[in-house]
Design a protein around this motif. Structure first.
Motif, PDB file in Angstrom:
ATOM      1  N   GLU A 134      31.917  42.665  49.765  1.00 16.12           N
ATOM      2  CA  GLU A 134      32.870  42.759  48.657  1.00 16.12           C
ATOM      3  C   GLU A 134      33.234  41.379  48.128  1.00 16.12           C
ATOM      4  O   GLU A 134      33.323  41.159  46.914  1.00 16.12           O
ATOM      5  CB  GLU A 134      34.124  43.496  49.116  1.00 16.12           C
ATOM      6  N   LYS A 135      33.432  40.432  49.053  1.00 19.47           N
ATOM      7  CA  LYS A 135      33.797  39.074  48.661  1.00 19.47           C
ATOM      8  C   LYS A 135      32.674  38.416  47.851  1.00 19.47           C
ATOM      9  O   LYS A 135      32.906  37.771  46.830  1.00 19.47           O
ATOM     10  CB  LYS A 135      34.089  38.246  49.912  1.00 19.47           C
TER      11      LYS A 135
ATOM     12  N   LYS B  29      32.294  40.031  44.409  1.00 23.83           N
ATOM     13  CA  LYS B  29      33.374  39.575  43.535  1.00 23.83           C
ATOM     14  C   LYS B  29      33.072  38.189  42.981  1.00 23.83           C
ATOM     15  O   LYS B  29      33.290  37.905  41.799  1.00 23.83           O
ATOM     16  CB  LYS B  29      34.691  39.554  44.311  1.00 23.83           C
TER      17      LYS B  29
ATOM     18  N   LYS C  70      30.355  38.258  40.286  1.00 21.71           N
ATOM     19  CA  LYS C  70      30.909  38.688  39.005  1.00 21.71           C
ATOM     20  C   LYS C  70      31.742  37.581  38.374  1.00 21.71           C
ATOM     21  O   LYS C  70      31.662  37.329  37.170  1.00 21.71           O
ATOM     22  CB  LYS C  70      31.750  39.946  39.204  1.00 21.71           C
ATOM     23  N   GLU C  71      32.534  36.899  39.198  1.00 16.47           N
ATOM     24  CA  GLU C  71      33.421  35.844  38.704  1.00 16.47           C
ATOM     25  C   GLU C  71      32.624  34.691  38.104  1.00 16.47           C
ATOM     26  O   GLU C  71      32.979  34.149  37.049  1.00 16.47           O
ATOM     27  CB  GLU C  71      34.291  35.334  39.846  1.00 16.47           C
TER      28      GLU C  71
END
Length: 341
Positions: A35-36, A39, A42-43
């Motif tokens: 998940e990290k 994320k 995407k960032e």
């Protein structure tokens, strides 16, 4: 663009872990870390280098589409309604399964074989190949290969092919025209090999089985594609032809002929009836609506990709000749002569 190494340093994990998540290898990575990393991807709007990813996986995630096209018939190989819809269906199914499509079209099979030898495509869809050219392609390309609308006979080789009931569709349409009182029918095609030959064979046999003389069916060759339509239609416009119905091997030719005839004062179906083959979208848009033989071209494309991916993913998957059904679409372009006699 940020690198994997830089991203790994920011997140606090190894570059290998980031790389594994990008490639979908997450079995040994904790859900929290996945998940990290996702994320962060995407960032930072991270776009992976697909060439490097595919080299690491030893595949390309690319499906090739090759077409052996006759440029004497079409200036644009996909202007035909059938080919355009087929290609759209292939792209949608390929994209939906996580692959990409690469297209190559040529009238020279040697150029096609150079393409498939140069690019690392995982599988190949081939359209428009004669028996001889199919052998050349098979000799060069050793990965999963599926033909569309191929007719290769019983030569002892196993082919994977997706086709339709070409013969039955033409037989039933011809029988429909005869049942509506038509005793002189023209069959129009740009070639008489493969699927078009099967359609012509269905046309001829329906006339024979109805007890009509062979001359009740007249054969027309559309040389140079749509350019060959005009002399055929002009022959009718000038009153030199006695046919009461025209059966075209493809809707593309049927609607083109309808436009020409109507532009020259010929009413459809009052003066001549017209039937097509394929049931392209235009068949229900043109006026009068076209009576035709329906094949579900999009479903044909889906079936081809589904089978090809099975061949790619399972080395033990067997070759198969998939024959899809057809049905008549009775609309407004055929006149029932019996009702006015």
């Amino acid at each position: 663009m940020i690198t994997i190494k830089e991203m790994a340093g920011i997140i606090g994990v190894s570059p290998t872990t980031v790389s594994n998540v990008i490639r979908g290898k997450t079995k040994e990575v904790s859900p929290q870390t996945v998940e990290k990393i996702q994320k962060a991807l995407k960032e930072f709007n991270y776009i992976p280098n697909m060439t490097a990813v595919n080299l690491a996986k030893n595949n390309s995630n690319i499906i090739g589409f090759v077409m052996n096209s006759n440029e004497n018939i079409y200036d644009n190989a996909i202007q035909d309604f059938f080919t355009g819809e087929l290609l759209g269906g292939l792209e949608k199914r390929i994209h939906g399964r996580g692959y990409y499509i690469m297209i190559y079209i040529s009238k020279h099979v040697e150029e096609v074989t150079k393409f498939v030898s140069s690019w690392n495509v995982d599988g190949l869809v081939a359209l428009g190949f004669s028996y001889e050219n199919a052998q050349v392609l098979r000799e060069v390309y050793k990965k999963p290969l599926i033909f569309i609308d191929g007719y290769f006979g019983d030569d002892g080789n196993a082919y994977t092919n997706v086709g339709i009931e070409d013969y039955r569709g033409a037989y039933e349409m011809t029988s429909h025209l005869i049942a509506n009182g038509h005793k002189r029918i023209g069959f129009f095609s740009d070639n008489y090999i493969g699927g078009d030959y099967e359609r012509y064979r269905g046309f001829v046999n329906a006339i024979r089985d109805a007890g009509l003389a062979p001359e009740a069916g007249e054969k027309f060759v559309l040389e140079n594609g749509t350019a060959g339509l005009e002399p055929c239609m002009q022959h009718f416009v000038e009153g030199h032809s006695k046919i009461s119905a025209m059966f075209f091997c493809a809707d593309y030719y049927a609607v083109t002929a309808m436009n020409y005839l109507m532009d020259h004062g010929i009413r459809i179906p009052e003066d001549v009836s017209v039937a097509g083959y394929d049931d392209a979208t235009v068949a229900s848009i043109i006026r009068p609506k076209l009576t035709t033989v329906r094949q579900n071209t999009t479903h044909k494309a889906y079936a081809a990709i589904d089978k090809l991916l099975k061949l790619i993913e399972n080395p033990d998957e067997k070759a198969e000749n998939i024959v899809m059904p057809v049905e008549l679409r009775i609309r407004d372009s055929v006149k029932n002569i019996n009702l006015v006699q």
